[in-house]
Write a protein that holds these residues in place. Structure first.
Motif, PDB file in Angstrom:
ATOM      1  N   LEU A 286       3.034   2.871  11.812  1.00 41.41           N
ATOM      2  CA  LEU A 286       1.607   2.902  12.092  1.00 41.41           C
ATOM      3  C   LEU A 286       1.323   2.583  13.554  1.00 41.41           C
ATOM      4  CD1 LEU A 286       0.258   1.054   8.932  1.00 41.41           C
ATOM      5  CD2 LEU A 286      -0.440   3.352   9.619  1.00 41.41           C
ATOM      6  N   SER A 287       0.328   3.248  14.108  1.00 41.27           N
ATOM      7  CA  SER A 287      -0.176   2.871  15.427  1.00 41.27           C
ATOM      8  C   SER A 287      -1.033   1.617  15.287  1.00 41.27           C
ATOM      9  CB  SER A 287      -1.028   4.005  16.000  1.00 41.27           C
ATOM     10  OG  SER A 287      -2.207   4.176  15.211  1.00 41.27           O
ATOM     11  N   ASP A 288      -1.417   1.025  16.405  1.00 36.64           N
ATOM     12  CA  ASP A 288      -2.332  -0.118  16.332  1.00 36.64           C
ATOM     13  C   ASP A 288      -3.650   0.295  15.671  1.00 36.64           C
ATOM     14  OD1 ASP A 288      -0.596  -1.934  17.574  1.00 36.64           O
ATOM     15  OD2 ASP A 288      -1.239  -1.299  19.574  1.00 36.64           O
ATOM     16  N   ALA A 289      -4.138   1.484  16.017  1.00 38.82           N
ATOM     17  CA  ALA A 289      -5.387   1.968  15.421  1.00 38.82           C
ATOM     18  C   ALA A 289      -5.222   2.172  13.926  1.00 38.82           C
ATOM     19  CB  ALA A 289      -5.809   3.274  16.082  1.00 38.82           C
ATOM     20  N   GLY A 290      -4.064   2.712  13.514  1.00 35.15           N
ATOM     21  CA  GLY A 290      -3.829   2.924  12.093  1.00 35.15           C
ATOM     22  C   GLY A 290      -3.736   1.624  11.334  1.00 35.15           C
ATOM     23  N   LEU A 291      -3.018   0.651  11.901  1.00 33.51           N
ATOM     24  CA  LEU A 291      -2.885  -0.645  11.246  1.00 33.51           C
ATOM     25  C   LEU A 291      -4.246  -1.319  11.138  1.00 33.51           C
ATOM     26  CD1 LEU A 291      -1.001  -2.719   9.993  1.00 33.51           C
ATOM     27  CD2 LEU A 291      -0.560  -3.619  12.300  1.00 33.51           C
ATOM     28  N   ALA A 292      -5.028  -1.283  12.206  1.00 29.45           N
ATOM     29  CA  ALA A 292      -6.367  -1.878  12.171  1.00 29.45           C
ATOM     30  C   ALA A 292      -7.229  -1.213  11.104  1.00 29.45           C
ATOM     31  CB  ALA A 292      -7.031  -1.739  13.544  1.00 29.45           C
ATOM     32  N   SER A 293      -7.154   0.109  10.998  1.00 23.10           N
ATOM     33  CA  SER A 293      -7.982   0.841  10.037  1.00 23.10           C
ATOM     34  C   SER A 293      -7.673   0.428   8.611  1.00 23.10           C
ATOM     35  CB  SER A 293      -7.774   2.350  10.205  1.00 23.10           C
ATOM     36  OG  SER A 293      -8.207   2.783  11.471  1.00 23.10           O
ATOM     37  N   TYR A 294      -6.391   0.294   8.281  1.00 24.82           N
ATOM     38  CA  TYR A 294      -6.042  -0.102   6.919  1.00 24.82           C
ATOM     39  C   TYR A 294      -6.391  -1.562   6.650  1.00 24.82           C
ATOM     40  CZ  TYR A 294      -3.761   4.296   5.876  1.00 24.82           C
ATOM     41  OH  TYR A 294      -3.529   5.623   5.624  1.00 24.82           O
ATOM     42  N   LEU A 295      -6.202  -2.424   7.642  1.00 23.51           N
ATOM     43  CA  LEU A 295      -6.478  -3.846   7.426  1.00 23.51           C
ATOM     44  C   LEU A 295      -7.963  -4.144   7.330  1.00 23.51           C
ATOM     45  CD1 LEU A 295      -3.853  -5.542   9.775  1.00 23.51           C
ATOM     46  CD2 LEU A 295      -3.747  -5.253   7.289  1.00 23.51           C
ATOM     47  N   MET A 296      -8.820  -3.265   7.853  1.00 25.54           N
ATOM     48  CA  MET A 296     -10.259  -3.523   7.768  1.00 25.54           C
ATOM     49  C   MET A 296     -10.812  -3.297   6.379  1.00 25.54           C
ATOM     50  SD  MET A 296     -12.154  -2.425  11.309  1.00 25.54           S
ATOM     51  CE  MET A 296     -11.255  -0.906  11.611  1.00 25.54           C
ATOM     52  N   THR A 297     -10.011  -2.749   5.473  1.00 34.02           N
ATOM     53  CA  THR A 297     -10.462  -2.622   4.092  1.00 34.02           C
ATOM     54  C   THR A 297     -10.174  -3.917   3.345  1.00 34.02           C
ATOM     55  OG1 THR A 297      -8.356  -1.679   3.370  1.00 34.02           O
ATOM     56  CG2 THR A 297     -10.057  -0.139   4.112  1.00 34.02           C
ATOM     57  N   ASP A 298     -10.990  -4.210   2.361  1.00 34.37           N
ATOM     58  CA  ASP A 298     -10.818  -5.375   1.507  1.00 34.37           C
ATOM     59  C   ASP A 298      -9.479  -5.260   0.779  1.00 34.37           C
ATOM     60  OD1 ASP A 298     -10.908  -7.242  -0.566  1.00 34.37           O
ATOM     61  OD2 ASP A 298     -12.990  -6.817  -1.093  1.00 34.37           O
ATOM     62  N   PRO A 299      -8.572  -6.244   0.891  1.00 34.35           N
ATOM     63  CA  PRO A 299      -7.281  -6.139   0.210  1.00 34.35           C
ATOM     64  C   PRO A 299      -7.406  -6.029  -1.298  1.00 34.35           C
ATOM     65  CG  PRO A 299      -7.603  -8.356   1.071  1.00 34.35           C
ATOM     66  CD  PRO A 299      -8.683  -7.495   1.663  1.00 34.35           C
ATOM     67  N   CYS A 300      -8.492  -6.541  -1.855  1.00 36.26           N
ATOM     68  CA  CYS A 300      -8.686  -6.420  -3.305  1.00 36.26           C
ATOM     69  C   CYS A 300      -9.016  -4.991  -3.711  1.00 36.26           C
ATOM     70  CB  CYS A 300      -9.780  -7.378  -3.768  1.00 36.26           C
ATOM     71  SG  CYS A 300      -9.287  -9.123  -3.625  1.00 36.26           S
ATOM     72  N   GLU A 301      -9.450  -4.171  -2.747  1.00 37.99           N
ATOM     73  CA  GLU A 301      -9.694  -2.763  -3.058  1.00 37.99           C
ATOM     74  C   GLU A 301      -8.391  -1.985  -3.232  1.00 37.99           C
ATOM     75  OE1 GLU A 301     -12.621  -1.405  -3.866  1.00 37.99           O
ATOM     76  OE2 GLU A 301     -13.272  -3.506  -3.703  1.00 37.99           O
TER      77      GLU A 301
ATOM     78  N   ILE B  28       0.835  -1.208   0.000  1.00 41.75           N
ATOM     79  CA  ILE B  28       0.000   0.000   0.000  1.00 41.75           C
ATOM     80  C   ILE B  28       0.865   1.252   0.000  1.00 41.75           C
ATOM     81  CG2 ILE B  28      -1.637   1.376   1.335  1.00 41.75           C
ATOM     82  CD1 ILE B  28      -2.870  -1.239   2.328  1.00 41.75           C
ATOM     83  N   PHE B  29       1.932   1.244   0.817  1.00 38.77           N
ATOM     84  CA  PHE B  29       2.725   2.455   1.028  1.00 38.77           C
ATOM     85  C   PHE B  29       4.083   2.425   0.319  1.00 38.77           C
ATOM     86  CE2 PHE B  29      -0.179   2.310   4.676  1.00 38.77           C
ATOM     87  CZ  PHE B  29      -0.767   3.549   4.534  1.00 38.77           C
ATOM     88  N   HIS B  30       4.316   1.400  -0.504  1.00 41.35           N
ATOM     89  CA  HIS B  30       5.545   1.315  -1.306  1.00 41.35           C
ATOM     90  C   HIS B  30       6.802   1.326  -0.436  1.00 41.35           C
ATOM     91  CE1 HIS B  30       2.859   2.019  -4.662  1.00 41.35           C
ATOM     92  NE2 HIS B  30       2.470   3.151  -4.110  1.00 41.35           N
ATOM     93  N   GLY B  31       6.720   0.667   0.697  1.00 41.37           N
ATOM     94  CA  GLY B  31       7.893   0.586   1.549  1.00 41.37           C
ATOM     95  C   GLY B  31       7.607  -0.143   2.832  1.00 41.37           C
ATOM     96  N   ALA B  32       8.609  -0.886   3.331  1.00 46.07           N
ATOM     97  CA  ALA B  32       8.423  -1.690   4.534  1.00 46.07           C
ATOM     98  C   ALA B  32       8.378  -0.849   5.801  1.00 46.07           C
ATOM     99  CB  ALA B  32       9.559  -2.720   4.633  1.00 46.07           C
ATOM    100  N   GLU B  33       8.881   0.390   5.739  1.00 41.54           N
ATOM    101  CA  GLU B  33       8.966   1.202   6.953  1.00 41.54           C
ATOM    102  C   GLU B  33       7.601   1.623   7.480  1.00 41.54           C
ATOM    103  OE1 GLU B  33       9.136   3.787   3.346  1.00 41.54           O
ATOM    104  OE2 GLU B  33      10.200   1.994   4.020  1.00 41.54           O
ATOM    105  N   ALA B  34       6.572   1.594   6.641  1.00 44.04           N
ATOM    106  CA  ALA B  34       5.245   2.032   7.081  1.00 44.04           C
ATOM    107  C   ALA B  34       4.706   1.165   8.212  1.00 44.04           C
ATOM    108  CB  ALA B  34       4.271   2.026   5.906  1.00 44.04           C
ATOM    109  N   PHE B  35       5.008  -0.128   8.190  1.00 45.10           N
ATOM    110  CA  PHE B  35       4.490  -1.033   9.227  1.00 45.10           C
ATOM    111  C   PHE B  35       4.907  -0.561  10.619  1.00 45.10           C
ATOM    112  CE2 PHE B  35       5.034  -4.673  12.056  1.00 45.10           C
ATOM    113  CZ  PHE B  35       3.796  -5.285  11.977  1.00 45.10           C
TER     114      PHE B  35
END
Length: 345
Positions: free
Chosen positions: A163-178, A153-160
């Motif tokens: 991200l906060s736990d809330a941020g990671l949860a927010s992105y993962l709740m979207t359909d990966p195919c989207e 999504i972010f074109h780089g491994a450093e984004a992981f």
């Protein structure tokens, strides 16, 4: 739910390397909505268990106030797949007649200030002094799948690690195919929004655009955010992804929401064990569905009072003893299922 959940209900948990996970989701593996799905040996037991879930069958419901005003409730799936954007004629008729379309949230910015707030994404990203944050609660194959998706999504491994736990949860709740269609095709909820705009209907919302990340950023929600990350990470299992996605779409189109929920529970039990899965679901869905249903019920009543509203929320908000159908009835509304083309009886 405003942010989508991919119901990978049939896959069996397995362990894959990060290299495999990097190559797993492609537009081709996502393009599975019309393929045939084999009948699982568990199907009978799942259907039997799902039959115990109140209001587990049906996506479209007619709501009548004590004064006789009529509105409708629709269970959405947050996907832009053609099979999901193919709205049944019964829903199209309700859309054509609706004076107000009510979504979980309105994705349109209302001001320059709000636009700036959306760009800043407060609560999703950590301050420099708190980075890197390696999410030690997430491990194994699920960690590799999550890291691979976030890096893509972010074109780089450093984004992981940023991200906060809330941020990671927010992105993962979207359909990966989207990830491949975002900004080009609307998910079903936004297709309804477009219909409202085209028809000149009013648009309402049950919560603010940033309600989920703001709430999940609260200190007392940390375990909830982490439970969401663990659950959503488990859904990124590459084994059986296409087949499970096809089955989930088929069950949704047939209105078999209770069965979809039961497959989901069984899959997570296979990944984490029954007790741990129950704990994770209680934490995640206790907020995402239970608490938000309380909020949704309170806020939708002003739209229901005059009638002519179509309230569209994630399909998992409808069934169950604490689902919106049951809660509306308890609040004094008459709620009746509307038969929809292609749904099971």
């Amino acid at each position: 739910m405003r942010l989508g959940r991919v119901f990978l209900c049939l896959v069996v948990a397995s362990r894959f390397s990060a290299a495999v996970a990097q190559d797993w989701i492609t537009p081709e593996t996502c393009r599975v909505a019309t393929q045939e799905t084999a009948v699982s040996p568990e199907a009978g037991a799942v259907a039997e268990a799902a039959a115990l879930i109140p209001n587990g069958q049906g996506r479209l419901w007619r709501i009548t106030t004590p004064e006789g005003a009529v509105s409708h409730l629709w269970g959405t799936l947050h996907s832009s797949d053609p099979a999901i954007l193919d709205l049944p004629p019964e829903l199209e008729a309700v859309l054509d007649a609706a004076r107000t379309i009510v979504l979980e949230s309105d994705p349109r910015a209302k001001s320059r200030t709000e636009l700036e707030e959306r760009f800043l994404q407060a609560g999703l990203w950590l301050a420099p002094e708190h980075m890197p944050y390696g999410k030690p609660y997430l491990d194994g194959a699920e960690r590799a799948w999550v890291e691979a998706r976030i890096a893509g999504i972010f074109h780089g491994a450093e984004a992981f690690d940023a991200l906060s736990d809330a941020g990671l949860a927010s992105y993962l709740m979207t359909d990966p195919c989207e990830d491949f269609a975002a900004g080009a095709l609307p998910v079903q909820d936004h297709r309804l929004l477009l219909s409202a705009v085209e028809a000149g209907a009013e648009v309402g919302a049950l919560e603010s655009w940033d309600a989920l990340p703001v709430e999940l950023s609260q200190p007392d929600r940390r375990e909830t955010a982490q439970a969401i990350v663990l659950i959503q990470g488990a859904y990124l299992n590459p084994e059986g992804f296409s087949e499970a996605r096809a089955l989930a779409f088929r069950l949704y189109r047939e209105g078999r929401i209770g069965e979809l929920m039961e497959w989901n529970r069984r899959y997570l039990s296979g990944v984490f064990g029954a007790d741990a899965a129950a704990t994770l679901l209680a934490r995640a869905d206790g907020y995402l569905i239970g608490e938000r249903n309380d909020l949704f019920l309170r806020r939708m009543q002003k739209f229901l009072a005059p009638g002519g509203a179509l309230v569209a929320v994630g399909a998992f908000h409808l069934p169950g003893e604490t689902g919106l159908v049951a809660r509306l009835r308890e609040a004094g509304y008459r709620v009746e299922r509307v038969a929809v083309r292609g749904e099971a009886d």
